[in-house]
Design an enzyme around this catalytic site. Structure first.
Site, PDB file in Angstrom:
ATOM      1  N   HIS A  80     109.248  -0.267 103.539  1.00 47.66           N
ATOM      2  CA  HIS A  80     108.734  -1.509 102.940  1.00 47.66           C
ATOM      3  C   HIS A  80     107.930  -2.261 103.986  1.00 47.66           C
ATOM      4  CE1 HIS A  80     108.520  -5.219 100.637  1.00 47.66           C
ATOM      5  NE2 HIS A  80     108.727  -5.823 101.792  1.00 47.66           N
ATOM      6  N   ASP A 159     115.512 -10.187  89.676  1.00 49.94           N
ATOM      7  CA  ASP A 159     114.448 -10.585  90.606  1.00 49.94           C
ATOM      8  C   ASP A 159     113.202 -11.019  89.848  1.00 49.94           C
ATOM      9  OD1 ASP A 159     113.393 -10.849  93.358  1.00 49.94           O
ATOM     10  OD2 ASP A 159     111.951  -9.372  92.631  1.00 49.94           O
ATOM     11  N   ARG A 166     110.950 -18.929  91.812  1.00 49.83           N
ATOM     12  CA  ARG A 166     110.728 -19.334  93.211  1.00 49.83           C
ATOM     13  C   ARG A 166     109.256 -19.663  93.435  1.00 49.83           C
ATOM     14  NH1 ARG A 166     112.503 -14.387  96.284  1.00 49.83           N
ATOM     15  NH2 ARG A 166     111.840 -15.532  98.112  1.00 49.83           N
ATOM     16  N   SER A 181     115.647 -10.459  97.524  1.00 54.33           N
ATOM     17  CA  SER A 181     114.589 -10.056  96.595  1.00 54.33           C
ATOM     18  C   SER A 181     114.008  -8.691  96.988  1.00 54.33           C
ATOM     19  CB  SER A 181     113.499 -11.135  96.605  1.00 54.33           C
ATOM     20  OG  SER A 181     112.348 -10.703  95.954  1.00 54.33           O
ATOM     21  N   LYS A 185     115.381  -4.532  95.235  1.00 61.38           N
ATOM     22  CA  LYS A 185     114.461  -3.575  94.594  1.00 61.38           C
ATOM     23  C   LYS A 185     114.474  -2.240  95.323  1.00 61.38           C
ATOM     24  CE  LYS A 185     111.510  -6.959  94.745  1.00 61.38           C
ATOM     25  NZ  LYS A 185     110.445  -7.925  94.723  1.00 61.38           N
TER      26      LYS A 185
HETATM   27  N1  URA Z   1     108.303  -9.875  98.413  1.00 62.21           N
HETATM   28  C1  URA Z   1     109.311  -9.837  97.509  1.00 62.21           C
HETATM   29  O1  URA Z   1     109.445  -8.893  96.760  1.00 62.21           O
HETATM   30  N2  URA Z   1     110.151 -10.894  97.470  1.00 62.21           N
HETATM   31  C2  URA Z   1     110.054 -11.953  98.296  1.00 62.21           C
HETATM   32  O2  URA Z   1     110.854 -12.861  98.201  1.00 62.21           O
HETATM   33  C3  URA Z   1     108.999 -11.973  99.221  1.00 62.21           C
HETATM   34  C4  URA Z   1     108.132 -10.915  99.275  1.00 62.21           C
END
Ligand code: URA
Length: 451
Positions: A80, A159, A166, A181, A185
């Site tokens: 990521h 999320d 958010r 978050s 995922k």
């Molecule tokens: N990317 C995400 O998926 N979530 C966040 O909170 C910030 C960046």
């Protein structure tokens, strides 16, 4: 829910079951958005401790469908990156790692604001489908070793709700909420290991180096306690990565490297991709050390096996690989402008967040979720930090959707690239400034939060 909001508002520590209640209620729609928004603000203001962050990550991970890589018969490892400008490492690390025998189930995101999105870049290939079902995802993984897809509507639904809230309530920039978050995922893909590329510098999502380091440590510690081997690399985003920032032009640049070519101007992209792939191959059990993983990845780059995997994956997801026969001929931007340097000197700094906005204004990115993007728009940066340049020499080429969209990106370039008449090229910024293993993460967190 009112009791949970009050408890967090008053600085209390929530129990796992209270956090689980919030995540499940966000996913099912049982908790109204005004209450979720109040809880998010209370959490943003008072913070989430390590246990709360872990509980939120796991509850969000478990809020919907999950992918199980068990039937692939090999270790599953993903990477990521925390955004950035010109960051196209996914197109290299996924096939490099897969070519070395480690599966890469990669669930990626879209462009938003100043950062680009892997899915938008891939969708510049005619026919490429990012919205696969989990069973189609598994089929491509079995056939090719890697697959890059979008989140499904039923994967981590909590999320989807919380992130949108958010975004609307000014509660994005909080380490615990960001960690939960991102990791929920990634962990819903059933990974054995995860490599995090946390960007630092003027193009990073978080402003200071200390904030980036803390987030990296928090994510490593949280992911490890969830049973996934994890390492984070703090990497330079004080200038765009490689030369191209956009959609198609980024893919074309990645394929140039996968073809075994080694243009000096994009050596940073090659090097970072090999380092990240090296860690993925190591954590996936195919190399004893990250360095050995690097060497295996480099061999897969040179012998063309990673390119073969990448083209096979594109084909399996419906994409037309023939467009890579003539990448320049396929590239048809609405308008092109070469921008010449407006003074002579050494490039001392590039405000990379501003440059990301310049790319977005060409039509390559989006300001709000759901807006369309132009596959052919973007910017090629001909010169990098520390380079000498003469006034009148090309510094960048802008590709925009139409003529009218060339001026704003050009104006941003003028404001964000800075020169010095001195021959001092500034401090050398390392590509990877730190590696945060679980041991390093524990130390960082202990120092940041005594007790
Ligand atoms: N990317 C995400 O998926 N979530 C966040 O909170 C910030 C960046």
């Amino acid at each position: 829910m009112i009791d949970i909001i009050r408890k967090k508002r008053d600085g209390g520590t929530l129990l796992s079951r209270e956090i689980g209640f919030v995540a499940a209620g966000a996913a099912s729609g049982a908790i109204p958005h005004d209450q979720l928004a109040a809880w998010l603000m209370a959490s943003w203001l008072n913070g989430l401790n390590l246990d709360e962050t872990r509980a939120l990550t796991l509850a969000m991970r478990d809020s919907g469908d999950k992918f199980s890589p068990a039937r692939l018969g090999k270790a599953a490892v993903d990477k990521h990156s925390s955004g950035g400008v010109g960051d196209k490492t996914s197109f290299l690390v996924a096939p490099l790692t897969a070519a070395c025998g480690v599966a890469v189930p990669m669930i990626s995101g879209r462009a938003l604001g100043h950062t680009g999105g892997t899915l938008d870049k891939l969708e510049s290939i005619p026919g490429y489908r990012t919205a696969l079902s989990l069973s189609e995802f598994e089929t491509v993984l079995m056939k090719c070793g890697c697959s890059i897809v979008s989140q499904t509507p039923t994967l981590v639904p909590s999320d989807r709700v919380l992130y949108a809230l958010r975004d609307r309530t000014g509660t994005v920039e909080n380490p615990g909420l960001i960690c939960a978050s991102i990791l929920s995922k990634k962990l819903a893909a059933g990974l054995d290991a995860l490599v995090l590329d946390v960007k630092t510098g003027s193009g990073a999502f978080l402003r200071t180096y200390e904030e980036c380091e803390f987030l990296a440590a928090l994510m490593v510690a949280t992911s490890e306690t969830a049973g996934t081997r994890t390492v984070a690399l703090l990497t330079d985003m004080d200038q765009p990565l490689g030369q191209a920032a956009g959609n198609w032009i980024e893919l074309a640049e990645a394929v140039e490297l996968l073809r075994g070519n080694r243009p000096p101007a994009i050596e940073d992209l090659r090097e970072l991709s090999l380092i990240l792939a090296g860690w993925m191959i190591h954590l996936g059990g195919k190399a004893d050390t990250p360095l050995e993983g690097y060497q295996l990845a480099e061999a897969a780059l040179t012998d063309g096996s990673a390119l073969a995997v990448f083209f096979k994956m594109i084909d399996a997801q419906g994409g037309d690989v023939a467009v890579f026969d003539g990448p320049a001929a396929f590239h048809k931007p609405g308008a092109t402008r070469v921008v010449d340097a407006w003074e002579s000197g050494v490039i001392t700094s590039m405000d990379t967040t501003a440059l990301g906005w310049a790319v977005q204004r060409t039509g390559a990115g989006r300001e709000r979720a759901g807006e369309p993007v132009d596959p052919h728009a973007g910017i090629i940066f001909h010169k990098r930090r520390s380079a000498s340049i003469e006034a009148g020499e090309p510094i960048a080429t802008i590709f925009a959707t139409n003529e009218a969209m060339l001026d704003e990106p050009e104006a941003i370039l003028h404001q964000s690239i800075h020169f010095s008449k001195e021959s001092n090229r500034g401090a050398v910024v390392p590509l990877v400034s730190s590696v945060v293993t679980r041991e390093v993460a524990a130390k960082i967190l202990a120092e940041a939060q005594p007790g």
